[in-house]
Design a protein around this motif. Structure first.
Motif, PDB file in Angstrom:
ATOM      1  N   ALA A 355     -10.762 -45.135  -4.681  1.00 23.96           N
ATOM      2  CA  ALA A 355     -11.284 -46.305  -5.402  1.00 23.96           C
ATOM      3  C   ALA A 355     -10.128 -47.117  -5.990  1.00 23.96           C
ATOM      4  CB  ALA A 355     -12.229 -45.857  -6.505  1.00 23.96           C
ATOM      5  N   GLU A 356      -9.174 -46.415  -6.610  1.00 25.83           N
ATOM      6  CA  GLU A 356      -8.009 -47.116  -7.184  1.00 25.83           C
ATOM      7  C   GLU A 356      -7.238 -47.851  -6.104  1.00 25.83           C
ATOM      8  OE1 GLU A 356      -4.070 -48.044  -8.008  1.00 25.83           O
ATOM      9  OE2 GLU A 356      -4.458 -46.216  -6.855  1.00 25.83           O
ATOM     10  N   ARG A 357      -7.098 -47.208  -4.942  1.00 27.09           N
ATOM     11  CA  ARG A 357      -6.403 -47.858  -3.811  1.00 27.09           C
ATOM     12  C   ARG A 357      -7.124 -49.146  -3.407  1.00 27.09           C
ATOM     13  NH1 ARG A 357      -7.518 -46.705   1.825  1.00 27.09           N
ATOM     14  NH2 ARG A 357      -5.945 -47.686   3.156  1.00 27.09           N
ATOM     15  N   GLY A 358      -8.459 -49.107  -3.397  1.00 26.37           N
ATOM     16  CA  GLY A 358      -9.235 -50.286  -3.028  1.00 26.37           C
ATOM     17  C   GLY A 358      -9.032 -51.433  -4.001  1.00 26.37           C
ATOM     18  N   LEU A 379      -9.412 -46.388 -13.924  1.00 25.88           N
ATOM     19  CA  LEU A 379      -9.300 -45.320 -12.919  1.00 25.88           C
ATOM     20  C   LEU A 379      -7.943 -44.626 -13.019  1.00 25.88           C
ATOM     21  CD1 LEU A 379     -10.975 -47.065  -9.844  1.00 25.88           C
ATOM     22  CD2 LEU A 379     -11.772 -44.949 -10.920  1.00 25.88           C
ATOM     23  N   LEU A 380      -6.908 -45.413 -13.240  1.00 29.91           N
ATOM     24  CA  LEU A 380      -5.571 -44.809 -13.392  1.00 29.91           C
ATOM     25  C   LEU A 380      -5.524 -43.895 -14.614  1.00 29.91           C
ATOM     26  CD1 LEU A 380      -3.405 -47.929 -12.469  1.00 29.91           C
ATOM     27  CD2 LEU A 380      -3.441 -45.755 -11.218  1.00 29.91           C
ATOM     28  N   ILE A 381      -6.237 -44.276 -15.676  1.00 27.18           N
ATOM     29  CA  ILE A 381      -6.316 -43.418 -16.863  1.00 27.18           C
ATOM     30  C   ILE A 381      -7.014 -42.107 -16.502  1.00 27.18           C
ATOM     31  CG2 ILE A 381      -7.336 -43.181 -19.162  1.00 27.18           C
ATOM     32  CD1 ILE A 381      -6.961 -46.277 -19.430  1.00 27.18           C
ATOM     33  N   LYS A 382      -8.122 -42.201 -15.762  1.00 26.20           N
ATOM     34  CA  LYS A 382      -8.843 -40.990 -15.337  1.00 26.20           C
ATOM     35  C   LYS A 382      -7.960 -40.089 -14.493  1.00 26.20           C
ATOM     36  CE  LYS A 382     -13.684 -42.487 -15.308  1.00 26.20           C
ATOM     37  NZ  LYS A 382     -14.868 -42.757 -14.470  1.00 26.20           N
ATOM     38  N   LEU A 383      -7.115 -40.708 -13.682  1.00 24.14           N
ATOM     39  CA  LEU A 383      -6.238 -39.946 -12.784  1.00 24.14           C
ATOM     40  C   LEU A 383      -4.979 -39.447 -13.489  1.00 24.14           C
ATOM     41  CD1 LEU A 383      -6.538 -42.320  -9.682  1.00 24.14           C
ATOM     42  CD2 LEU A 383      -7.350 -39.939  -9.792  1.00 24.14           C
ATOM     43  N   GLY A 384      -4.837 -39.784 -14.769  1.00 25.28           N
ATOM     44  CA  GLY A 384      -3.666 -39.343 -15.531  1.00 25.28           C
ATOM     45  C   GLY A 384      -2.415 -40.142 -15.249  1.00 25.28           C
ATOM     46  N   GLU A 385      -2.576 -41.286 -14.543  1.00 22.32           N
ATOM     47  CA  GLU A 385      -1.415 -42.138 -14.226  1.00 22.32           C
ATOM     48  C   GLU A 385      -1.257 -43.181 -15.345  1.00 22.32           C
ATOM     49  OE1 GLU A 385       0.531 -41.789 -11.630  1.00 22.32           O
ATOM     50  OE2 GLU A 385      -0.596 -40.314 -10.471  1.00 22.32           O
ATOM     51  N   ASP A 436     -15.300 -56.082 -32.602  1.00 18.82           N
ATOM     52  CA  ASP A 436     -16.465 -55.403 -32.003  1.00 18.82           C
ATOM     53  C   ASP A 436     -16.108 -54.582 -30.772  1.00 18.82           C
ATOM     54  OD1 ASP A 436     -18.051 -56.523 -33.929  1.00 18.82           O
ATOM     55  OD2 ASP A 436     -18.709 -58.211 -32.694  1.00 18.82           O
ATOM     56  N   TYR A 437     -14.947 -54.877 -30.139  1.00 17.34           N
ATOM     57  CA  TYR A 437     -14.552 -54.133 -28.939  1.00 17.34           C
ATOM     58  C   TYR A 437     -13.798 -52.840 -29.270  1.00 17.34           C
ATOM     59  CZ  TYR A 437     -15.870 -57.741 -25.552  1.00 17.34           C
ATOM     60  OH  TYR A 437     -16.581 -58.613 -24.766  1.00 17.34           O
ATOM     61  N   SER A 438     -13.750 -52.487 -30.529  1.00 18.95           N
ATOM     62  CA  SER A 438     -12.966 -51.305 -30.914  1.00 18.95           C
ATOM     63  C   SER A 438     -13.533 -50.007 -30.327  1.00 18.95           C
ATOM     64  CB  SER A 438     -12.886 -51.189 -32.435  1.00 18.95           C
ATOM     65  OG  SER A 438     -14.195 -51.102 -32.992  1.00 18.95           O
ATOM     66  N   PHE A 439     -14.794 -50.066 -29.862  1.00 16.01           N
ATOM     67  CA  PHE A 439     -15.386 -48.867 -29.232  1.00 16.01           C
ATOM     68  C   PHE A 439     -14.608 -48.441 -27.995  1.00 16.01           C
ATOM     69  CE2 PHE A 439     -17.410 -52.418 -27.045  1.00 16.01           C
ATOM     70  CZ  PHE A 439     -17.374 -52.018 -25.725  1.00 16.01           C
ATOM     71  N   ILE A 440     -13.821 -49.366 -27.409  1.00 12.83           N
ATOM     72  CA  ILE A 440     -13.030 -49.032 -26.208  1.00 12.83           C
ATOM     73  C   ILE A 440     -12.090 -47.877 -26.505  1.00 12.83           C
ATOM     74  CG2 ILE A 440     -11.228 -49.890 -24.645  1.00 12.83           C
ATOM     75  CD1 ILE A 440     -12.604 -52.651 -24.807  1.00 12.83           C
ATOM     76  N   ILE A 441     -11.460 -47.907 -27.692  1.00 15.95           N
ATOM     77  CA  ILE A 441     -10.548 -46.821 -28.083  1.00 15.95           C
ATOM     78  C   ILE A 441     -11.319 -45.504 -28.150  1.00 15.95           C
ATOM     79  CG2 ILE A 441      -9.161 -45.909 -30.002  1.00 15.95           C
ATOM     80  CD1 ILE A 441      -7.599 -48.026 -28.826  1.00 15.95           C
ATOM     81  N   GLU A 442     -12.509 -45.536 -28.744  1.00 16.25           N
ATOM     82  CA  GLU A 442     -13.313 -44.317 -28.897  1.00 16.25           C
ATOM     83  C   GLU A 442     -13.734 -43.755 -27.549  1.00 16.25           C
ATOM     84  OE1 GLU A 442     -17.246 -42.746 -31.359  1.00 16.25           O
ATOM     85  OE2 GLU A 442     -16.815 -44.897 -31.232  1.00 16.25           O
ATOM     86  N   GLU A 443     -14.113 -44.650 -26.617  1.00 16.77           N
ATOM     87  CA  GLU A 443     -14.620 -44.187 -25.318  1.00 16.77           C
ATOM     88  C   GLU A 443     -13.502 -43.683 -24.414  1.00 16.77           C
ATOM     89  OE1 GLU A 443     -17.011 -47.094 -23.381  1.00 16.77           O
ATOM     90  OE2 GLU A 443     -18.714 -46.845 -24.747  1.00 16.77           O
ATOM     91  N   LEU A 444     -12.401 -44.423 -24.339  1.00 13.94           N
ATOM     92  CA  LEU A 444     -11.332 -44.074 -23.388  1.00 13.94           C
ATOM     93  C   LEU A 444     -10.292 -43.124 -23.978  1.00 13.94           C
ATOM     94  CD1 LEU A 444     -10.640 -47.520 -21.615  1.00 13.94           C
ATOM     95  CD2 LEU A 444     -11.951 -45.595 -20.759  1.00 13.94           C
ATOM     96  N   PHE A 445     -10.117 -43.182 -25.289  1.00 11.39           N
ATOM     97  CA  PHE A 445      -9.064 -42.377 -25.914  1.00 11.39           C
ATOM     98  C   PHE A 445      -9.620 -41.686 -27.168  1.00 11.39           C
ATOM     99  CE2 PHE A 445      -7.314 -46.248 -24.020  1.00 11.39           C
ATOM    100  CZ  PHE A 445      -6.443 -45.721 -23.081  1.00 11.39           C
TER     101      PHE A 445
END
Length: 463
Positions: A355-358, A379-385, A436-445
């Protein structure tokens, strides 16, 4: 002029081509040579046209018309100086010959001196009663100059002199459309149809104008009249099908598209739209049958591959969707939409590396939509990159500066990579842009979100 079958001109052509195969030179009058040359030029047989011109001038060295053909070939071959010298000599002999002016205008046009070409063509108008071709040439020169009003006026003059000059009619409508004058085009076409009520081309164009303005019932009526005027007019059936499809009358649309398949070879457009209609009618087997026929009929038509891929994607049959999008990519690996679908399908299948390649490929091909940057980075975050994710988002900031979604992600990444000063910088930026977008930190990190120092920053007001 065109050569017909079993007529005098066809015999002349046969006689000429037989002569070329032997050493015997036969005599032809100058008019016969003119017809032979005209035939070869029409069919793009330049070598044979040049032979005919040479032999013609050998037998009729004073023929102005044959010399004009020679000038035309010079212009075609970009030997403009030779053409100018020849035309100047001919002008000295016959200054009232409008064809000399036409060829001179052709030279100016080749040099991108379109205003001069127009001036010369206007002089030629004074020398002939056969003005239709000249008005058409003047119209084309104005098109080169992007002077659509002037072009339109001259194409209209063509129609004033020859109401059946349908190429001029198409050009008039092209000018109206370029100028976004759809209502004016409708007025013109209605006036034209008052004089020529059985002109299928005018009815067809009128329908297209109504369709553009979303006046679907009037468009449908216009296409009906086009078909009444010519019941073999494929374009009218296609456009009528499009209107019926827009109106949700899918069975009627299928009927119209199907008629075109009987009148001529199947077109990928008609097959694709029949498939779309069957899918709307929830007749999936028939929809797939026509989508399949579409990609077989025209493997280069991306809409066919996209339709069949999206069909399976909607049905959540991602393996089958992946199969077809892979086939499409093998045919055209530079198609952005293919790669975006490839990425989305692989993401659904949890094939994150593919998917990341695409998504990376869509970016490489110039698709810089915000969502593409965001999804690829996540996706790169999920892959640890993580460092690759940082680079991705920093590139995205060049295209979307002061975007809170990017800033929150960069903040989380820099805190994770133990670069707190950069993390703080981006988090403060993000909070200033949109708290209001601060939830991004909570969800991804989530680990970063729970830190006391980060919570302290999140609670502060940076407005």
């Amino acid at each position: 002029m065109e050569f017909g079958h079993n007529d005098k001109n066809n015999l002349t052509l046969t006689k000429f081509e037989s002569m070329l195969k032997t050493n015997h030179v036969l005599f032809f009058d100058s008019e016969e040579f003119e017809n032979i040359i005209h035939h070869y030029l029409n069919f793009g047989k330049m070598a044979l046209a040049k032979k005919a011109i040479k032999l013609g001038l050998d037998q009729h060295p004073t023929s102005i018309n044959l010399k004009l053909f020679k000038a035309e070939v010079f212009i075609f071959e970009n030997k403009l100086k030779d053409a100018e010298i020849l035309l100047d000599n001919l002008y000295a002999i016959d200054p009232l010959n409008e064809e000399i002016y036409i060829q001179k205008a052709n030279i100016f046009s080749k040099k991108d001196q379109h205003e001069k070409a127009i001036d010369v063509l206007k002089q030629a108008l004074k020398l002939t009663d056969d003005v239709v071709d000249l008005y058409s040439l003047i119209g084309m020169e104005y098109l080169f100059l992007d002077k659509f009003e002037e072009a339109k006026t001259n194409f209209m003059k063509c129609l004033e002199n020859d109401i059946e000059d349908y190429s001029a009619l198409y050009n008039v409508i092209y000018c109206f459309e370029y100028l976004n004058q759809n209502k004016e085009a409708i007025t013109y076409l209605n006036t034209f149809l008052d004089k020529n009520p059985y002109c299928e081309v005018a009815w067809h164009q009128l329908g297209i104008q109504y369709f553009t303005l979303k006046k679907l019932k009037k468009a449908l009526a216009a296409f009906d009249f086009a078909i009444i005027s010519d019941d073999t007019f494929i374009g009218a059936y296609i456009e009528r099908g499009k209107v019926l499809e827009k109106l949700g009358r899918y069975e009627d649309a299928i009927e119209n598209y199907s008629i075109t398949l009987k009148l001529d070879d199947p077109t990928s457009f008609a097959l694709l739209h029949i498939g779309n209609c069957y899918e709307k009618l929830k007749q999936d087997d028939l929809a797939l049958q026509y989508y399949d026929r579409t990609v077989h009929e025209d493997p280069l038509l991306d809409k066919g591959w996209i339709a069949i891929t999206k069909f399976y994607k909607r049905k959540k049959n991602y393996q089958r969707a992946l199969y077809f999008i892979n086939k499409a990519i093998n045919i055209d690996s530079e198609n952005v939409t293919y790669w975006k679908l490839y990425a989305q399908i692989n993401e659904r299948l949890n094939f994150y590396e593919e998917a990341e390649r695409g998504y990376r490929k869509t970016l490489d091909l110039g698709n810089y939509e915000l969502n593409t940057w965001l999804t690829r980075g996540d996706l790169l975050i999920k892959l640890g990159e993580l460092e690759a994710a940082v680079y991705n988002f920093e590139q995205a900031v060049d295209f979307y500066p002061e975007n809170p979604e990017l800033e929150y992600r960069l903040a989380g990444l820099y805190f994770t990579l133990r670069t707190p000063h950069k993390g703080t910088f981006h988090l403060k930026n993000a909070l200033k842009l949109n708290h209001d977008y601060s939830f991004i930190i909570e969800e991804l990190f989530p680990e970063i979100f729970s830190k006391v120092s980060v919570q302290k920053l999140l609670k502060q007001n940076y407005k």
